[in-house]
Design a protein around this motif. Sequence first.
Motif, PDB file in Angstrom:
ATOM      1  N   ASN A  82       0.847  -1.190   0.000  1.00 36.65           N
ATOM      2  CA  ASN A  82       0.000   0.000   0.000  1.00 36.65           C
ATOM      3  C   ASN A  82       0.884   1.243   0.000  1.00 36.65           C
ATOM      4  O   ASN A  82       1.638   1.485   0.933  1.00 36.65           O
ATOM      5  N   TYR A  83       0.751   2.021  -1.054  1.00 32.55           N
ATOM      6  CA  TYR A  83       1.676   3.123  -1.323  1.00 32.55           C
ATOM      7  C   TYR A  83       1.364   4.364  -0.500  1.00 32.55           C
ATOM      8  O   TYR A  83       0.209   4.738  -0.312  1.00 32.55           O
ATOM      9  N   SER A  84       2.433   5.006  -0.014  1.00 34.28           N
ATOM     10  CA  SER A  84       2.362   6.340   0.575  1.00 34.28           C
ATOM     11  C   SER A  84       3.220   7.266  -0.283  1.00 34.28           C
ATOM     12  O   SER A  84       4.253   6.849  -0.824  1.00 34.28           O
ATOM     13  N   VAL A  85       2.780   8.505  -0.441  1.00 33.45           N
ATOM     14  CA  VAL A  85       3.480   9.460  -1.307  1.00 33.45           C
ATOM     15  C   VAL A  85       4.959   9.508  -0.929  1.00 33.45           C
ATOM     16  O   VAL A  85       5.319   9.765   0.226  1.00 33.45           O
ATOM     17  N   THR A  86       5.821   9.242  -1.916  1.00 37.98           N
ATOM     18  CA  THR A  86       7.264   9.146  -1.698  1.00 37.98           C
ATOM     19  C   THR A  86       7.983   9.924  -2.798  1.00 37.98           C
ATOM     20  O   THR A  86       7.827   9.611  -3.979  1.00 37.98           O
ATOM     21  N   GLU A  87       8.750  10.916  -2.404  1.00 37.97           N
ATOM     22  CA  GLU A  87       9.484  11.724  -3.379  1.00 37.97           C
ATOM     23  C   GLU A  87      10.444  10.843  -4.180  1.00 37.97           C
ATOM     24  O   GLU A  87      11.109   9.966  -3.645  1.00 37.97           O
ATOM     25  N   LYS A  88      10.477  11.070  -5.482  1.00 38.47           N
ATOM     26  CA  LYS A  88      11.351  10.373  -6.430  1.00 38.47           C
ATOM     27  C   LYS A  88      10.982   8.900  -6.623  1.00 38.47           C
ATOM     28  O   LYS A  88      11.763   8.139  -7.186  1.00 38.47           O
ATOM     29  N   ASP A  89       9.806   8.505  -6.176  1.00 35.86           N
ATOM     30  CA  ASP A  89       9.306   7.175  -6.508  1.00 35.86           C
ATOM     31  C   ASP A  89       8.709   7.228  -7.912  1.00 35.86           C
ATOM     32  O   ASP A  89       8.179   8.257  -8.346  1.00 35.86           O
ATOM     33  N   GLU A  90       8.753   6.110  -8.632  1.00 40.01           N
ATOM     34  CA  GLU A  90       8.243   6.087 -10.001  1.00 40.01           C
ATOM     35  C   GLU A  90       6.733   6.335 -10.060  1.00 40.01           C
ATOM     36  O   GLU A  90       6.209   6.742 -11.100  1.00 40.01           O
ATOM     37  N   THR A  91       6.038   6.131  -8.951  1.00 44.45           N
ATOM     38  CA  THR A  91       4.603   6.428  -8.912  1.00 44.45           C
ATOM     39  C   THR A  91       4.350   7.917  -9.083  1.00 44.45           C
ATOM     40  O   THR A  91       3.335   8.330  -9.664  1.00 44.45           O
ATOM     41  N   GLU A  92       5.281   8.736  -8.601  1.00 48.92           N
ATOM     42  CA  GLU A  92       5.110  10.189  -8.734  1.00 48.92           C
ATOM     43  C   GLU A  92       5.248  10.641 -10.188  1.00 48.92           C
ATOM     44  O   GLU A  92       4.727  11.682 -10.568  1.00 48.92           O
ATOM     45  N   ASP A  93       5.931   9.851 -11.025  1.00 42.60           N
ATOM     46  CA  ASP A  93       5.952  10.149 -12.462  1.00 42.60           C
ATOM     47  C   ASP A  93       4.555  10.023 -13.050  1.00 42.60           C
ATOM     48  O   ASP A  93       4.152  10.806 -13.914  1.00 42.60           O
ATOM     49  N   LEU A  94       3.806   9.019 -12.580  1.00 46.11           N
ATOM     50  CA  LEU A  94       2.427   8.857 -13.032  1.00 46.11           C
ATOM     51  C   LEU A  94       1.569  10.034 -12.582  1.00 46.11           C
ATOM     52  O   LEU A  94       0.728  10.533 -13.346  1.00 46.11           O
ATOM     53  N   TYR A  95       1.780  10.489 -11.358  1.00 48.47           N
ATOM     54  CA  TYR A  95       1.034  11.645 -10.850  1.00 48.47           C
ATOM     55  C   TYR A  95       1.269  12.869 -11.745  1.00 48.47           C
ATOM     56  O   TYR A  95       0.322  13.555 -12.157  1.00 48.47           O
ATOM     57  N   LEU A  96       2.529  13.125 -12.073  1.00 48.04           N
ATOM     58  CA  LEU A  96       2.855  14.297 -12.900  1.00 48.04           C
ATOM     59  C   LEU A  96       2.304  14.145 -14.315  1.00 48.04           C
ATOM     60  O   LEU A  96       1.856  15.126 -14.925  1.00 48.04           O
ATOM     61  N   LEU A  97       2.320  12.918 -14.835  1.00 49.46           N
ATOM     62  CA  LEU A  97       1.781  12.682 -16.171  1.00 49.46           C
ATOM     63  C   LEU A  97       0.282  12.953 -16.207  1.00 49.46           C
ATOM     64  O   LEU A  97      -0.213  13.665 -17.100  1.00 49.46           O
ATOM     65  N   LEU A  98      -0.461  12.414 -15.255  1.00 55.45           N
ATOM     66  CA  LEU A  98      -1.911  12.623 -15.252  1.00 55.45           C
ATOM     67  C   LEU A  98      -2.266  14.065 -14.912  1.00 55.45           C
ATOM     68  O   LEU A  98      -3.283  14.592 -15.386  1.00 55.45           O
ATOM     69  N   GLN A  99      -1.449  14.699 -14.113  1.00 52.84           N
ATOM     70  CA  GLN A  99      -1.656  16.116 -13.832  1.00 52.84           C
ATOM     71  C   GLN A  99      -1.539  16.934 -15.124  1.00 52.84           C
ATOM     72  O   GLN A  99      -2.335  17.852 -15.373  1.00 52.84           O
ATOM     73  N   GLU A 100      -0.566  16.568 -15.956  1.00 55.41           N
ATOM     74  CA  GLU A 100      -0.402  17.243 -17.245  1.00 55.41           C
ATOM     75  C   GLU A 100      -1.605  16.990 -18.159  1.00 55.41           C
ATOM     76  O   GLU A 100      -2.097  17.899 -18.835  1.00 55.41           O
ATOM     77  N   VAL A 101      -2.089  15.752 -18.177  1.00 59.67           N
ATOM     78  CA  VAL A 101      -3.272  15.427 -18.980  1.00 59.67           C
ATOM     79  C   VAL A 101      -4.451  16.301 -18.567  1.00 59.67           C
ATOM     80  O   VAL A 101      -5.163  16.859 -19.410  1.00 59.67           O
ATOM     81  N   MET A 102      -4.648  16.455 -17.262  1.00 56.21           N
ATOM     82  CA  MET A 102      -5.781  17.235 -16.765  1.00 56.21           C
ATOM     83  C   MET A 102      -5.638  18.714 -17.097  1.00 56.21           C
ATOM     84  O   MET A 102      -6.647  19.414 -17.293  1.00 56.21           O
ATOM     85  N   MET A 103      -4.416  19.207 -17.165  1.00 58.66           N
ATOM     86  CA  MET A 103      -4.207  20.603 -17.557  1.00 58.66           C
ATOM     87  C   MET A 103      -4.651  20.830 -18.996  1.00 58.66           C
ATOM     88  O   MET A 103      -5.262  21.860 -19.320  1.00 58.66           O
ATOM     89  N   HIS A 104      -4.357  19.863 -19.867  1.00 55.90           N
ATOM     90  CA  HIS A 104      -4.707  20.009 -21.278  1.00 55.90           C
ATOM     91  C   HIS A 104      -6.130  19.545 -21.571  1.00 55.90           C
ATOM     92  O   HIS A 104      -6.750  20.015 -22.524  1.00 55.90           O
ATOM     93  N   ARG A 105      -6.627  18.589 -20.767  1.00 59.84           N
ATOM     94  CA  ARG A 105      -7.959  18.019 -21.004  1.00 59.84           C
ATOM     95  C   ARG A 105      -8.766  18.036 -19.701  1.00 59.84           C
ATOM     96  O   ARG A 105      -8.971  17.013 -19.050  1.00 59.84           O
TER      97      ARG A 105
END
Length: 588
Positions: A82-105
């Motif tokens: 069970n994941y907890s927010v962790t700096e420089k974890d690869e899960t945070e790349d997914l967060y930034l990617l979906l955040q970008e999607v939401m900015m454009h869409r």
Amino acid sequence: MKLVALVSGGKDSCFNMMECVKNGHTIDALANLYPPASDADEMDSFMYQTVGHNITELIADAMGIPLYRREITGASLDQNLNYSVTEKDETEDLYLLLQEVMMHRPEIEGVSVGAILSNYQRTRVENVCSRLGLLCYGFLWQRAQNELLKNMIACSLDAILIKVAALGLNERHLGKSLTEMHDYLMELENRYGLNTCGEGGEYETIVLDCPIFKKRIVLDSSETIKHDLGGVYYLKLKAHTEAKGYSPQSAWNAYIQPKHVLDEDMFFHDIYGRAALVKDRNENLEHLNGNSSFSNLSFSYMELNGYVFIANVTSLSPVLEDAMIEIHKQIDEFLNMHGQNFNSILHTTIVLQNMHLFANVNSYYSKWFSEPLPPSRACIATCSLPTQVSVSVITKAKTTAKKCGLHVQSRSYWAPSNIGPYSQLRRTNEIIFIAGQIGLVPSTMDFPEDIRLETVLALRSFHRILEAENVSSRLIEVMICYTTNEAYRDLIRHVWTSYLPSAELIILVVDQLPRNSRVEWVSIVGTEGTKFEVVRDIRSTNPVFLFSTSECLVPDGCCFVPVQKVLDFEDGRVGISVTFREREQDSE
């Protein structure tokens, strides 16, 4: 609903897109994470399929929708289930990617994800979606792999093996289609226990065509690469898209036709069918002894065999926010006495004076828990409660063991996603706590009109939660079924005895249940010698749960639940006791 699909290029992400379309959603964009230049072809990742990542651009072209991509810069730092927010974890790349999607869409409301069995992957996607306010759609979750693979092939999902990494698979199998490989994969399952959908990393695929593609992908060339690890091979592909010729889609058209929600579950379909034999009773039955008024609830607590029962915590404040703050404070004090905090709570029982308080109580309650895997929970409303809300909790004293349980937030065909801050299941060595289950259709989160189907669906969800955690239903000794109408008694009893006649059933009539449901199944299951039993005479045995239509002496630490009626128990009350076997050490 408009969705963005997480795509690797493989069969699972593409077939889940097809399932989303089948359920009335639209795929408006794709999102993909790719390896850094130093790992041009693929990289070792706990989260992402990266082999063949260049093909995702062609999938976007084939579907005629935009693709958003981001390089993977993190690593698998938090490897807990069970994941907890962790700096420089690869899960945070997914967060930034979906955040970008939401900015454009900004019209995007949800995410399509192809997880089948991986709790590791699912919990991380759900964590990201929760933080971004997106719904997660995982229609492949907990599907039987053999049947799922057959469905993919039958629905003209044209996918080839692009990587192999298992006993029995080698470079000769690269580039072969799922149709060509099907019988051999079944043979490997029988011989070596191979996961036929590749859920153990046995193989990866690339999709060249499927019914929701407007174009098809055509391979230009392929190069076989031998991985540094022995027995691992993958393809390096070059390809292009081209217009489709005639492509018969009769199998896909048949697949997307509406089906009965129990069609693929014959055991519960049979229970549902037999329930039709139950004669309908008058649904306008009045509560005969349900007008009792309780002057107060007795707060108490008890420690039993390392478990702490903090019961009937209330507040007299007429302001709900103040009442929840006071309840939080009282519980916190007793948790601190035993070296614990709110994140250590295993199960809660919430009784409301009226279910219209549910949303506001939920908003305050959710702030009590800061870590993954909140407690399981049962919630009812009874107008005879003297205060707005009563909370009872169960925890373990002074344990540092890892939390275990199941907290699924994705929409799927499996069981309802969480509609509040609770886990479907929490467990220790001795006890399994299962949250109250109501009869929602999992894929839509709506109720069926048919009370028979609602009752069976709720019980099937309960069963599937146990099944996902490899818990046998035969461990159940006592089941509670809350209902809002005494007229459903015969139906509930018939459904239960069709499922598990060996366990005792307690049917309790209450005023309201969450989301105006008509039935809710709840149980706490003992393991390792722990035993739960029905208590008919509360003077002879101290119960840990007591359900009653009238005021009575409540033992210390007993969760007291006022109800409108206790069916099949003449004095209007019934309890549940627990006994533990002797053990050498206390661990969760």
